[in-house]
Design an enzyme around this catalytic site. Structure first.
Site, PDB file in Angstrom:
ATOM      1  N   ASN A  75      54.356  -9.938 117.173  1.00  0.00           N
ATOM      2  CA  ASN A  75      53.091 -10.011 116.415  1.00  0.00           C
ATOM      3  C   ASN A  75      52.592  -8.597 116.139  1.00  0.00           C
ATOM      4  O   ASN A  75      53.253  -7.617 116.483  1.00  0.00           O
ATOM      5  CB  ASN A  75      52.062 -10.836 117.195  1.00  0.00           C
ATOM      6  CG  ASN A  75      51.825 -10.250 118.562  1.00  0.00           C
ATOM      7  OD1 ASN A  75      51.303  -9.150 118.693  1.00  0.00           O
ATOM      8  ND2 ASN A  75      52.241 -10.962 119.612  1.00  0.00           N
ATOM      9  N   ASP A 123      53.479 -17.157 122.729  1.00  0.00           N
ATOM     10  CA  ASP A 123      53.365 -18.420 123.467  1.00  0.00           C
ATOM     11  C   ASP A 123      54.732 -19.083 123.655  1.00  0.00           C
ATOM     12  O   ASP A 123      54.934 -19.847 124.583  1.00  0.00           O
ATOM     13  CB  ASP A 123      52.425 -19.372 122.714  1.00  0.00           C
ATOM     14  CG  ASP A 123      50.977 -18.913 122.839  1.00  0.00           C
ATOM     15  OD1 ASP A 123      50.606 -18.427 123.923  1.00  0.00           O
ATOM     16  OD2 ASP A 123      50.225 -19.026 121.850  1.00  0.00           O
ATOM     17  N   PRO A 132      55.639 -18.716 130.117  1.00  0.00           N
ATOM     18  CA  PRO A 132      54.626 -18.897 131.165  1.00  0.00           C
ATOM     19  C   PRO A 132      53.289 -18.348 130.680  1.00  0.00           C
ATOM     20  O   PRO A 132      53.253 -17.390 129.903  1.00  0.00           O
ATOM     21  CB  PRO A 132      55.158 -18.064 132.329  1.00  0.00           C
ATOM     22  CG  PRO A 132      56.164 -17.137 131.727  1.00  0.00           C
ATOM     23  CD  PRO A 132      56.694 -17.786 130.487  1.00  0.00           C
ATOM     24  N   ASP A 133      52.199 -18.959 131.129  1.00  0.00           N
ATOM     25  CA  ASP A 133      50.874 -18.431 130.793  1.00  0.00           C
ATOM     26  C   ASP A 133      50.522 -17.406 131.871  1.00  0.00           C
ATOM     27  O   ASP A 133      50.161 -17.767 133.002  1.00  0.00           O
ATOM     28  CB  ASP A 133      49.837 -19.568 130.730  1.00  0.00           C
ATOM     29  CG  ASP A 133      48.544 -19.060 130.109  1.00  0.00           C
ATOM     30  OD1 ASP A 133      48.123 -17.936 130.439  1.00  0.00           O
ATOM     31  OD2 ASP A 133      47.965 -19.785 129.279  1.00  0.00           O
ATOM     32  N   ILE A 134      50.652 -16.144 131.521  1.00  0.00           N
ATOM     33  CA  ILE A 134      50.544 -15.057 132.505  1.00  0.00           C
ATOM     34  C   ILE A 134      49.157 -15.044 133.149  1.00  0.00           C
ATOM     35  O   ILE A 134      49.007 -15.050 134.370  1.00  0.00           O
ATOM     36  CB  ILE A 134      50.821 -13.699 131.825  1.00  0.00           C
ATOM     37  CG1 ILE A 134      52.233 -13.709 131.229  1.00  0.00           C
ATOM     38  CG2 ILE A 134      50.635 -12.550 132.804  1.00  0.00           C
ATOM     39  CD1 ILE A 134      52.533 -12.557 130.291  1.00  0.00           C
ATOM     40  N   LYS A 141      39.334 -21.501 126.454  1.00  0.00           N
ATOM     41  CA  LYS A 141      40.322 -20.718 127.214  1.00  0.00           C
ATOM     42  C   LYS A 141      39.721 -20.206 128.528  1.00  0.00           C
ATOM     43  O   LYS A 141      40.399 -20.153 129.553  1.00  0.00           O
ATOM     44  CB  LYS A 141      40.834 -19.540 126.366  1.00  0.00           C
ATOM     45  CG  LYS A 141      41.799 -20.014 125.290  1.00  0.00           C
ATOM     46  CD  LYS A 141      42.240 -18.910 124.353  1.00  0.00           C
ATOM     47  CE  LYS A 141      43.129 -19.510 123.258  1.00  0.00           C
ATOM     48  NZ  LYS A 141      43.443 -18.605 122.181  1.00  0.00           N
ATOM     49  N   LYS A 167      41.899 -21.783 131.496  1.00  0.00           N
ATOM     50  CA  LYS A 167      42.732 -20.815 132.221  1.00  0.00           C
ATOM     51  C   LYS A 167      42.052 -20.372 133.515  1.00  0.00           C
ATOM     52  O   LYS A 167      42.556 -19.510 134.211  1.00  0.00           O
ATOM     53  CB  LYS A 167      43.039 -19.612 131.321  1.00  0.00           C
ATOM     54  CG  LYS A 167      43.919 -19.963 130.104  1.00  0.00           C
ATOM     55  CD  LYS A 167      44.179 -18.731 129.234  1.00  0.00           C
ATOM     56  CE  LYS A 167      44.846 -19.089 127.922  1.00  0.00           C
ATOM     57  NZ  LYS A 167      46.175 -18.474 127.762  1.00  0.00           N
TER      58      LYS A 167
HETATM   59  O1  PMT Z   1      46.600  -4.414 120.278  1.00  0.00           O
HETATM   60  P1  PMT Z   1      45.573  -4.242 119.176  1.00  0.00           P
HETATM   61  O2  PMT Z   1      46.211  -4.013 117.821  1.00  0.00           O
HETATM   62  O3  PMT Z   1      44.533  -3.221 119.516  1.00  0.00           O
HETATM   63  O4  PMT Z   1      44.804  -5.649 119.006  1.00  0.00           O
HETATM   64  C1  PMT Z   1      43.997  -6.111 120.039  1.00  0.00           C
HETATM   65  C2  PMT Z   1      44.146  -7.626 120.213  1.00  0.00           C
HETATM   66  C3  PMT Z   1      43.657  -8.334 118.963  1.00  0.00           C
HETATM   67  C4  PMT Z   1      45.610  -8.000 120.484  1.00  0.00           C
HETATM   68  C5  PMT Z   1      43.275  -8.005 121.468  1.00  0.00           C
HETATM   69  O5  PMT Z   1      41.942  -7.645 121.252  1.00  0.00           O
HETATM   70  C6  PMT Z   1      43.333  -9.494 121.764  1.00  0.00           C
HETATM   71  O6  PMT Z   1      42.567 -10.285 121.236  1.00  0.00           O
HETATM   72  N1  PMT Z   1      44.279  -9.891 122.676  1.00  0.00           N
HETATM   73  C7  PMT Z   1      44.567 -11.279 123.000  1.00  0.00           C
HETATM   74  C8  PMT Z   1      45.533 -11.805 121.997  1.00  0.00           C
HETATM   75  C9  PMT Z   1      45.994 -13.203 122.272  1.00  0.00           C
HETATM   76  O7  PMT Z   1      47.198 -13.431 122.254  1.00  0.00           O
HETATM   77  O8  PMT Z   1      45.093 -14.081 122.587  1.00  0.00           O
HETATM   78  P2  PMT Z   1      45.388 -15.636 122.927  1.00  0.00           P
HETATM   79  O9  PMT Z   1      44.174 -16.306 122.521  1.00  0.00           O
HETATM   80  O10 PMT Z   1      46.668 -16.080 122.332  1.00  0.00           O
HETATM   81  O11 PMT Z   1      45.567 -15.629 124.500  1.00  0.00           O
HETATM   82  C10 PMT Z   1      44.458 -15.844 125.377  1.00  0.00           C
HETATM   83  C11 PMT Z   1      44.660 -15.066 126.648  1.00  0.00           C
HETATM   84  O12 PMT Z   1      45.798 -15.532 127.347  1.00  0.00           O
HETATM   85  C12 PMT Z   1      44.880 -13.579 126.445  1.00  0.00           C
HETATM   86  O13 PMT Z   1      44.235 -12.912 127.481  1.00  0.00           O
HETATM   87  C13 PMT Z   1      46.399 -13.425 126.563  1.00  0.00           C
HETATM   88  O14 PMT Z   1      46.774 -12.133 127.039  1.00  0.00           O
HETATM   89  C14 PMT Z   1      46.723 -14.497 127.589  1.00  0.00           C
HETATM   90  N2  PMT Z   1      48.064 -15.106 127.473  1.00  0.00           N
HETATM   91  C15 PMT Z   1      48.427 -15.799 126.359  1.00  0.00           C
HETATM   92  C16 PMT Z   1      49.658 -16.411 126.338  1.00  0.00           C
HETATM   93  C17 PMT Z   1      50.511 -16.305 127.449  1.00  0.00           C
HETATM   94  N3  PMT Z   1      51.707 -16.879 127.454  1.00  0.00           N
HETATM   95  N4  PMT Z   1      50.128 -15.630 128.524  1.00  0.00           N
HETATM   96  C18 PMT Z   1      48.926 -15.017 128.559  1.00  0.00           C
HETATM   97  O15 PMT Z   1      48.567 -14.385 129.554  1.00  0.00           O
END
Ligand code: PMT
Length: 399
Positions: A211, A280, A306-308, A339, A343
Site C-alpha cells: 500500500n 490484512d 494475523p492481527d498484530i 476497531k 481489538k
Molecule cells: O505512513 P504514512 O504515509 O505517513 O501514512 C500514515 C498512515 C495513514 C498509514 C497512518 O496514519 C495510519 O492510519 N495507519 C493505520 C493504517 C491501517 O492499516 O489501518 P487499519 O484500519 O487497516 O488497521 C487498524 C489498526 O490495526 C492499525 O493500528 C493497524 O496497524 C493494525 N493492524 C491492522 C491489520 C493487521 N493485520 N494487523 C494490525 O496490527
C-alpha cells in the site's frame, strides 16, 4: 518572584537553510524565549550578522579570539548562559566536528563547554545526509544525548529530493518549547514500540501486495517519543525515509515478520503504537518462480494475516498501553470506534485518508483521538507536530 525567560543560544552554521533562522528567532521571541546568536564564518555567507542582530535584539558573536567579546561575554559565559544550545542549520561539517570534539571556533568551543542541553537541526544535501560518515557521526551524537531534530524530507535547494531539509521554524519552535518545559521528558524511563510503514506480501520472487504508506506518521511518532525521553523501538516495513537517530530500528517486510517483532518487543514496552498499514491478507502460497502470464484473468487466493495489534492488546502478562490507528475513507467515527472496541485497544487515532492533503504519503495529517470515554480532534498540521501532540496525549494517560 518573576521567573526569568528561557534562554536559547542559536548556533548558525553555513547552509542555505540559515536564511530561515531570522524567522526562527522571531518566533522564539514571540514565546518570550531570550535568544543569543553565534555564527560560524560560513554562516555569514548565507545570512548577515546584522539581520540576526536586528531580530534577536542582541549583538551577534562570531569570534573566539575577540578580546572585546571575551571581556563582555566569552565562550564560557555563553556556554553557561544557555538553557538550550540549538545548532540550526547543522551542516555535515559541524556534525563531524561535534562527533570528534573539535573546538576551533566560538561555536564548537562553547558546544564543548556548555552544561546545557544541546540540539541540532541537520540540513544538507540528501546524499551527504545518507553518507555513512554523517550517519555514524549522528549516531555518536545521539548516544551522547544530543537531540537530533529532523531533517525533513522533500525538495532541496540543490534540486535533489530526499532527507536533508532543515525542519521549518514553527516545527523547531515546538521542539524548543518542548525541550525547555519542566515536564519535557514525560516519557523518561519508558519504552515505546511503534510499527510504521507498509507491509509487503510476496506473490512470487518479484511481486508483492502492498500500500501507499510512506512511514512518515510512524517515524514522526518515533521522533516525538525520543524527544519526550523514551527509549524507542521502531518496527518498520519497507520505506524510503531514514529512521530518527537514536531509535532501535527493526526492519521487516511482511505482516508475519512484523507480528513476530511486535510480540517480541511489546511485552517489554510501556506503550505500543500500531501505525503501520498492515496488509490484512497475504497470498495463500508464494510461487517459487515468477508467475507467468496465463490468459485474461488470474485468480489469487488470499488468506488472512494475523492481527498484530489485537494480539498485543490481548497479552495476558506485560500488556503495554495499546494505541491503534484506523485509516478510513468513510464513516470514520463508527469504524474507528469499532476497531477500538473489537481489538480491545486503549486508544485509537482515526485517520480520514480520503482527503488529498492528509493520510498516506503526505507531509500533513489530521486525526481524531478516541478513548472509550473521550475524544479529541487534532486539526491538519505537519506529521511531526501532530506526532508530538499524540505522544503527549498518550503520556498524559499513562501518568
Ligand atoms: O505512513 P504514512 O504515509 O505517513 O501514512 C500514515 C498512515 C495513514 C498509514 C497512518 O496514519 C495510519 O492510519 N495507519 C493505520 C493504517 C491501517 O492499516 O489501518 P487499519 O484500519 O487497516 O488497521 C487498524 C489498526 O490495526 C492499525 O493500528 C493497524 O496497524 C493494525 N493492524 C491492522 C491489520 C493487521 N493485520 N494487523 C494490525 O496490527
Amino acid at each position: 518572584m518573576k521567573q526569568r525567560n528561557k534562554r536559547v543560544l542559536l548556533g548558525i552554521t553555513g547552509g542555505i537553510a540559515a536564511y530561515k533562522c531570522a524567522e526562527l528567532v522571531r518566533r522564539l521571541k514571540d514565546h518570550h524565549v531570550d535568544v543569543k546568536v553565534v555564527m560560524t564564518d560560513s554562516a555569514k555567507h548565507f545570512i548577515t550578522p546584522l539581520t540576526m542582530q536586528a531580530v534577536s535584539g542582541e549583538l551577534v558573536s562570531d569570534s573566539l579570539l575577540d578580546p572585546q567579546a571575551e571581556a563582555a561575554m566569552g565562550h564560557i559565559e555563553f556556554a553557561k548562559w544557555a538553557d538550550l544550545v540549538l545548532v540550526a542549520p547543522a551542516t555535515s561539517n559541524i556534525i563531524a566536528k561535534m562527533a570528534v570534539g573539535i573546538a576551533d571556533d566560538l561555536l564548537t568551543t562553547l558546544l564543548l563547554a556548555t552544561p546545557a542541553q544541546v540540539a541540532i537541526a541537520p540540513a544538507m544535501n540528501q546524499q551527504m545526509y545518507a553518507h555513512v560518515a554523517t550517519q555514524d557521526n549522528l549516531a555518536t551524537l545521539a548516544k551522547r544525548n544530543i537531540a537530533i531534530w529532523g531533517p525533513g524530507q522533500g525538495e532541496q535547494a540543490c534540486g535533489d529530493v530526499g532527507a536533508g531539509r532543515m525542519l521549518e521554524p514553527h516545527e523547531l519552535v515546538q521542539l524548543v518549547l518542548q525541550a525547555l518545559s519542566p515536564e519535557a521528558k514525560v516519557l523518561q524511563g519508558k519504552v515505546v514500540t511503534i510499527t510504521a510503514g507498509p507491509t509487503r506480501e510476496a506473490l512470487d520472487p518479484v511481486r508483492f501486495i502492498s500500500n501507499h504508506s510512506s512511514g512518515k506518521m510512524g517515524y514522526g511518532l518515533a521522533e516525538a517519543a525520543l524527544a519526550l525521553g523514551a527509549e524507542v523501538n521502531l518496527i518498520s516495513g519497507p520505506v524510503s525515509i531514514s529512521a530518527p537517530c537514536g531509535v532501535n530500528l527493526i526492519a521487516v517486510e511482511s505482516a508475519a515478520d512484523m507480528h513476530v517483532a511486535a510480540l517480541t518487543h511489546a511485552p517489554k514496552s510501556d506503550i505500543f503504537i500500531g501505525c503501520a498499514a498492515v496488509a490484512d491478507y497475504r497470498a495463500a502460497t508464494v510461487a517459487e518462480q515468477k508467475i507467468k502470464k496465463q490468459g485474461d484473468e488470474l485468480t489469487l487466493t488470499l488468506v488472512k494475516n494475523p492481527d498484530i495489534i489485537a494480539d498485543v492488546a490481548a497479552l495476558a502478562v506485560s500488556r503495554p498501553y495499546t494505541v491503534g490507528f484506523a485509516a478510513e475513507t468513510q464513516d470514520i467515527t463508527t469504524y474507528a470506534k469499532g476497531k477500538l472496541t473489537n481489538k480491545k485497544l486503549d486508544m485509537i487515532c482515526a485517520n480520514d485518508v480520503s482527503k488529498p492533503d492528509a493520510g498516506f504519503n503526505s507531509e500533513h495529517n489530521a486525526l481524531t483521538l478516541f478513548w472509550h470515554d473521550q475524544q479529541q480532534d487534532l486539526p491538519l498540521t505537519s506529521k511531526k507536530e501532530l506526532a508530538l501532540t499524540v505522544m503527549k496525549a498518550i503520556a498524559e494517560k499513562i501518568k
